[in-house]
Design a protein around this motif. Structure first.
Motif, short mmCIF file in Angstrom:
data_model
loop_
_atom_site.label_atom_id
_atom_site.label_comp_id
_atom_site.label_asym_id
_atom_site.label_seq_id
_atom_site.Cartn_x
_atom_site.Cartn_y
_atom_site.Cartn_z
N ASN A 1 128.83 59.56 61.43
CA ASN A 1 130.40 59.93 62.29
C ASN A 1 129.93 61.39 62.39
O ASN A 1 129.67 61.87 63.62
N HIS B 1 127.03 61.04 64.49
CA HIS B 1 127.31 60.22 66.25
C HIS B 1 128.14 61.32 67.02
O HIS B 1 127.68 61.36 68.82
N GLN C 1 126.25 63.99 69.23
CA GLN C 1 125.73 63.97 70.64
C GLN C 1 126.57 63.45 71.26
O GLN C 1 126.21 63.95 73.04
N PHE D 1 118.73 58.27 65.29
CA PHE D 1 118.78 59.56 66.29
C PHE D 1 117.91 60.27 66.51
O PHE D 1 118.07 60.99 67.04
N TRP E 1 131.64 54.82 69.77
CA TRP E 1 130.08 54.49 68.45
C TRP E 1 131.41 54.00 67.26
O TRP E 1 131.11 54.46 66.16
N GLN F 1 137.24 59.49 63.17
CA GLN F 1 136.14 59.78 63.87
C GLN F 1 136.48 60.65 64.86
O GLN F 1 135.46 61.29 65.21
#
Ligand code: NAD
Ligand code: 89Y
Length: 343
Positions: free
Chosen positions: A17, A20, A23, A48, A281, A290
């Motif tokens: 998490n 992601h 990013q 990643f 995501w 998240q």
């Protein structure tokens, strides 16, 4: 302003998490990762696209080339890794639980302060959209001065399949999940003067407690209840929603299951949907958590860039960790614990 470069240590269950979210964070990116488990290192590095990979944190710090470190390991390694960051003058984020003991946590805060290094605990639940919505209503004065609250997390969700270590520790729900609920209680109603707790273990397959009921006397004079359970079978599973009830001198707030916010004030009742976004995501039911991971990591990048303190700094988190320690002490002794005496 140049993009901040980060390194992440611990490529396990929850770090996915965090990776992601990095990013999506504006102004920061992850340039190196570390895990002592080569399989996890490869999995996350490949997923990643991170080239710089280390099996040893000391080697990664020695190479350097990053502006901050994101520690996503379990609690046993937090103190050593935060100390390593401080000795290299690298600002650090550390996952919750910040430390195994309040004594360790105090030493970590003191060392980072001495080194002049920012330290934030990844205490993300206060960053959830529904929790922020409750705080905004309270701040607006719509219900007057709050005098009573309930912060409730009751679930039967199987957290052990993704995080098997949760079944193995002497301590479970207060240290793992209640820590977030206690932090939310502090965030909403302010710091705590005294605490009384009772715990139970219902699930015979785990070692620690899976139910806790905690009474808080806030410094403001408000009283609240934090009740958490992973032994509650409900018709619609609420994981991972924190439900909130607040009564104030002019009205009330109810955050109920399904992210429904009801505010009753002098001018009537307002009902709204405070659901979190489902990020590209993310997956239900984890999307609430998240989204808050992205929010706290963006907050870190923004605060590191402008040089100001984070909402869940190491120093702030001592006051949450003190509530965790106090809850275990109170449950064991049957007594009420003075929080000021612990800090
Ligand atoms: P995990 O066991 O799946 O992953 C931890 C990883 O860290 C493992 O891959 C392990 O090999 C690696 N590791 C441990 N010590 C290391 C060291 N010294 N150097 C390098 N690598 C090391 O654990 P997890 O479920 O991902 O949990 C990690 C942390 O995240 C825990 O503290 C947990 O409480 C927390 N967590 C937070 C949330 C939240 O919402 N904030 C949710 C879940 C878990
Ligand atoms: O580890 C816990 C956390 O921090 O949030 C939920 C969780 O994954 C299981 O209780």
């Amino acid at each position: 302003m140049a993009e901040l470069k980060g390194a992440l240590i611990g490529c396990g269950f929850f770090a996915i998490n965090q990776m992601h979210a990095w990013q999506d964070v504006k102004g920061a990116q992850i340039v190196a990762i570390c895990d002592r488990d080569p399989e996890r290192l490869k999995l996350v590095g490949d997923q990643f696209g991170i080239e710089r990979r280390y099996g040893d944190a000391a080697a990664m710090f020695a190479d350097g080339g990053f502006d901050f470190v994101d520690i996503a390991t379990t609690v046993a390694s937090h103190r050593a890794l935060v100390e390593m960051a401080a000795s290299h003058k690298v600002p650090a984020i550390c996952q919750k639980p910040f430390a195994k003991t309040l004594g360790d946590a105090k030493a970590m805060v003191a060392l980072c302060a001495q080194a002049g290094v920012p330290l934030m605990v990844h205490e993300n639940f206060r960053w959830q959209t529904p929790i922020q919505a409750v705080k905004t209503v309270l701040r607006s004065g719509a219900i007057g001065d709050p005098f009573w609250g309930r912060f409730s997390f009751r679930s039967g969700f199987d957290v052990f399949s993704g995080q098997p270590y949760l079944a193995e520790g002497e301590r479970f729900i207060i240290e793992d999940l209640g820590i977030h609920t206690l932090d939310i209680a502090r965030f909403i109603l302010g710091d705590v003067a005294t605490l009384t707790a009772r715990t139970k273990r219902v699930n015979p397959a785990i070692k620690g407690e899976d139910v806790a009921t905690i009474l808080l006397d806030h410094e403001s004079g408000a009283t609240s209840i934090v009740d958490v359970s992973y032994a509650s079978r409900l018709s619609t599973e609420p994981f991972p929603e924190t439900l909130i009830e607040l009564d104030g001198t002019k009205g009330s707030i109810r955050l109920s299951q399904g992210y429904r916010l009801e505010v009753t004030g002098p001018d009537g009742v307002a009902i709204s949907d405070v659901s979190p976004q489902l990020l590209s995501w993310a997956s239900r039911p984890w999307h609430n958590i998240q989204e808050s991971v992205l929010a706290i990591q963006q907050h870190w990048a923004d605060r590191l860039a402008d040089g100001t303190e984070t909402s869940t700094s190491g120093a702030d988190n001592l006051k949450t960790l003190a509530l965790v320690e106090a809850a275990y002490d109170s449950a064991a002794s049957g007594r009420t614990v003075d929080i000021g005496a612990l800090l």
